[in-house]
Design a protein around this motif. Structure first.
Motif, PDB file in Angstrom:
ATOM      1  N   ILE A   1       0.855  -1.177   0.000  1.00 15.88           N
ATOM      2  CA  ILE A   1       0.000   0.000   0.000  1.00 15.88           C
ATOM      3  C   ILE A   1       0.897   1.234   0.000  1.00 15.88           C
ATOM      4  N   LYS A   2       0.729   2.032  -1.018  1.00 19.12           N
ATOM      5  CA  LYS A   2       1.626   3.180  -1.203  1.00 19.12           C
ATOM      6  C   LYS A   2       1.486   4.250  -0.117  1.00 19.12           C
ATOM      7  N   GLU A   3       0.367   4.297   0.575  1.00 16.42           N
ATOM      8  CA  GLU A   3       0.155   5.315   1.600  1.00 16.42           C
ATOM      9  C   GLU A   3       0.854   5.010   2.915  1.00 16.42           C
ATOM     10  N   VAL A   4       1.324   3.781   3.096  1.00 13.53           N
ATOM     11  CA  VAL A   4       1.897   3.374   4.380  1.00 13.53           C
ATOM     12  C   VAL A   4       3.167   4.156   4.709  1.00 13.53           C
ATOM     13  N   GLU A   5       4.104   4.222   3.791  1.00 17.32           N
ATOM     14  CA  GLU A   5       5.379   4.889   4.079  1.00 17.32           C
ATOM     15  C   GLU A   5       5.205   6.368   4.422  1.00 17.32           C
ATOM     16  N   PRO A   6       4.436   7.156   3.631  1.00 16.55           N
ATOM     17  CA  PRO A   6       4.229   8.558   4.032  1.00 16.55           C
ATOM     18  C   PRO A   6       3.518   8.685   5.381  1.00 16.55           C
ATOM     19  N   PHE A   7       2.581   7.782   5.656  1.00 16.71           N
ATOM     20  CA  PHE A   7       1.892   7.791   6.949  1.00 16.71           C
ATOM     21  C   PHE A   7       2.895   7.571   8.079  1.00 16.71           C
ATOM     22  N   LEU A   8       3.761   6.580   7.925  1.00 11.20           N
ATOM     23  CA  LEU A   8       4.744   6.287   8.964  1.00 11.20           C
ATOM     24  C   LEU A   8       5.764   7.413   9.115  1.00 11.20           C
ATOM     25  N   ASP A   9       6.117   8.070   8.018  1.00 10.26           N
ATOM     26  CA  ASP A   9       7.045   9.201   8.096  1.00 10.26           C
ATOM     27  C   ASP A   9       6.516  10.274   9.043  1.00 10.26           C
ATOM     28  N   GLY A  10       5.240  10.557   8.964  1.00  7.74           N
ATOM     29  CA  GLY A  10       4.658  11.619   9.783  1.00  7.74           C
ATOM     30  C   GLY A  10       4.186  11.169  11.148  1.00  7.74           C
ATOM     31  N   GLY A  40       4.413  -4.697   9.480  1.00  6.96           N
ATOM     32  CA  GLY A  40       5.641  -5.093   8.790  1.00  6.96           C
ATOM     33  C   GLY A  40       6.586  -3.919   8.554  1.00  6.96           C
ATOM     34  N   PRO A  41       6.107  -2.831   7.946  1.00  7.74           N
ATOM     35  CA  PRO A  41       6.981  -1.670   7.740  1.00  7.74           C
ATOM     36  C   PRO A  41       7.449  -1.022   9.048  1.00  7.74           C
ATOM     37  N   ILE A  42       6.617  -1.055  10.086  1.00  7.95           N
ATOM     38  CA  ILE A  42       7.031  -0.522  11.386  1.00  7.95           C
ATOM     39  C   ILE A  42       8.177  -1.369  11.936  1.00  7.95           C
ATOM     40  N   ALA A  43       8.018  -2.687  11.891  1.00 11.17           N
ATOM     41  CA  ALA A  43       9.072  -3.588  12.375  1.00 11.17           C
ATOM     42  C   ALA A  43      10.373  -3.333  11.618  1.00 11.17           C
ATOM     43  N   GLU A  44      10.268  -3.153  10.312  1.00 10.20           N
ATOM     44  CA  GLU A  44      11.458  -2.899   9.498  1.00 10.20           C
ATOM     45  C   GLU A  44      12.160  -1.619   9.939  1.00 10.20           C
ATOM     46  N   ARG A  45      11.393  -0.562  10.157  1.00  9.08           N
ATOM     47  CA  ARG A  45      11.981   0.716  10.579  1.00  9.08           C
ATOM     48  C   ARG A  45      12.632   0.617  11.956  1.00  9.08           C
ATOM     49  N   LEU A  46      12.085  -0.255  12.812  1.00  3.54           N
ATOM     50  CA  LEU A  46      12.629  -0.408  14.158  1.00  3.54           C
ATOM     51  C   LEU A  46      13.751  -1.444  14.220  1.00  3.54           C
ATOM     52  N   GLY A  47      14.031  -2.084  13.107  1.00  8.41           N
ATOM     53  CA  GLY A  47      15.087  -3.092  13.077  1.00  8.41           C
ATOM     54  C   GLY A  47      14.690  -4.399  13.744  1.00  8.41           C
ATOM     55  N   ILE A  48      13.402  -4.709  13.712  1.00  6.56           N
ATOM     56  CA  ILE A  48      12.885  -5.933  14.325  1.00  6.56           C
ATOM     57  C   ILE A  48      12.605  -6.936  13.211  1.00  6.56           C
TER      58      ILE A  48
END
Length: 128
Positions: A1-10, A40-48
């Motif tokens: 989902i393309k909206e996930v990364e911009p959402f997580l950025d903010g 999944g993307p949150i875990a990736e950003r946190l290094g989990i």
């Protein structure tokens, strides 16, 4: 989902408590009842590397049509117990739905605790 990364950025970056992340040692699991396409993307950003989340099915048009698996508090505890293999468990939570996990963990940290969760913390000696 393309909206996930911009959402997580903010949203995600300002909410991360780097001190808590540095306290965590050993094997790290992210277990959430939130949708897998966010966790999944949150875990990736946190290094989990290991994570589990509720799973959503999509139809042929790519529209969410049903929840196929829910990761609830009891399943979090079951998975954590299996993954820990007898090692001490440190749990971080913001939900009283995680009661089974929290009551069985060796160390508990509560984050953004509700009034009810604060009461549970006081009764059980958990840190907020």
């Amino acid at each position: 989902i393309k909206e996930v990364e911009p959402f997580l950025d903010g949203w995600l970056e300002p909410m991360i408590d780097q001190k808590l992340l540095k306290k965590a040692s050993g094997r790290k699991l992210l277990l959430s009842s939130s949708p897998d396409f966010l966790v999944g993307p949150i875990a990736e950003r946190l290094g989990i590397d290991e994570w589990r989340a509720s799973e959503y099915a999509v139809d042929k048009e790519g529209i969410f049509c049903e929840i196929t698996k829910v990761v609830d508090g009891a399943s979090k505890w079951e998975f954590t117990q299996m993954a820990a293999g007898g090692n001490p468990i440190c749990a971080y939570s913001d939900s009283e739905e995680d009661r089974a996990l929290l009551e069985n963990a060796d160390v508990v940290y509560l984050i953004r605790a509700s009034r009810r969760l604060k009461k549970m913390a006081k009764e059980n000696g958990w840190q907020i």
